[in-house]
Design a protein around this motif. Sequence first.
Motif, PDB file in Angstrom:
ATOM      1  N   ALA A  26       0.851  -1.190   0.000  1.00  0.00           N
ATOM      2  CA  ALA A  26       0.000   0.000   0.000  1.00  0.00           C
ATOM      3  C   ALA A  26       0.886   1.238   0.000  1.00  0.00           C
ATOM      4  N   LYS A  27       0.288   2.372  -0.378  1.00  0.00           N
ATOM      5  CA  LYS A  27       1.036   3.629  -0.402  1.00  0.00           C
ATOM      6  C   LYS A  27       0.079   4.808  -0.321  1.00  0.00           C
ATOM      7  N   LEU A  28       0.632   5.930   0.049  1.00  0.00           N
ATOM      8  CA  LEU A  28      -0.081   7.201   0.014  1.00  0.00           C
ATOM      9  C   LEU A  28       0.488   8.011  -1.141  1.00  0.00           C
ATOM     10  N   GLU A  29      -0.332   8.259  -2.160  1.00  0.00           N
ATOM     11  CA  GLU A  29       0.109   9.055  -3.297  1.00  0.00           C
ATOM     12  C   GLU A  29      -0.039  10.533  -2.960  1.00  0.00           C
ATOM     13  N   LEU A  30       1.008  11.307  -3.195  1.00  0.00           N
ATOM     14  CA  LEU A  30       1.004  12.729  -2.870  1.00  0.00           C
ATOM     15  C   LEU A  30       0.924  13.547  -4.153  1.00  0.00           C
ATOM     16  N   HIS A  31       0.004  14.517  -4.183  1.00  0.00           N
ATOM     17  CA  HIS A  31      -0.198  15.358  -5.359  1.00  0.00           C
ATOM     18  C   HIS A  31      -0.158  16.831  -4.972  1.00  0.00           C
ATOM     19  N   GLU A  32       0.194  17.657  -5.945  1.00  0.00           N
ATOM     20  CA  GLU A  32      -0.023  19.090  -5.795  1.00  0.00           C
ATOM     21  C   GLU A  32      -1.536  19.341  -5.853  1.00  0.00           C
TER      22      GLU A  32
END
Length: 283
Positions: free
Chosen positions: A26-32
Amino acid sequence: MGTSATGFNASAATAAPSGAATLTHAKLELHEPSLDGALDKPGPVIGSIDFQFNPKELTLAKSAKWTRPTTRGSTKSSPPQYQGPQPSKLTLEMFLDESVFFDPSKKQDGYVVKTVEKLFSCCIPTDASHGQKKDSPPWVKFAWGGLTGFLAYIESVSVKYTLFTPAGLPVRAVATVTLQELAGEPPGTNPTSGGRVPHREHVVVQGDSLPGVAYAEYGDAALWRAVADVNGIDDPTRLRPGQRLLLPTADELQRTAAPTTRPRPRPQGAAPARREVVAGAVR
């Protein structure tokens, strides 16, 4: 199973054939933040925080807001009135353990501390948004193989360190992360809802002016009139630091910029405007 009903999109999370399953982290995707102010589509990807161990449980919460108007002298409570849904919340735990790949002959690189610092950085504005005076933390999406969560921001991070080296370096921790939904429905997708497209905000700093804000946000200083109109500002020279300005949507900009060809009505009984003809020109 759609995100509007459960908070997750599992359309791609199909079961693998027996013996062919592979471990997916699993992961946390980081976006602007979005470039156009919409709350349903994030900006560019700026990184991710990968789970060292997949979560063993996820807590998803959804609630609705109700009110009960009170009446003086009434002996019974009034019927509840539905006010609308509250944003969804996803709470998960990240188990971080640097001791599992600890080699006494090598110096540890502080994996646990670095990961915790990265989680904490998700609670402060990104460099790009701060530079554009549109302070916003990263927009986050939880993803686990074919399972994806709603678009959110990190509301809180709580970390408990449970193991240290003799030198005092944390090598094991449990981080509790709470994600709060940004928006339940994309703006403008339901023409019968009557809802308004949400506005972005600009916080006034010393030296700001309406033309300057309009130029920074839209590249056209002449659109300051739309900013003034949305905020009900009569005197554009009176801006105070800390004041929050609503930024007009695209529709509001078009309505303000559209020229009007309808003449102003002449008050009843007023004489027609006097015109002079001089050298063929009308004054």
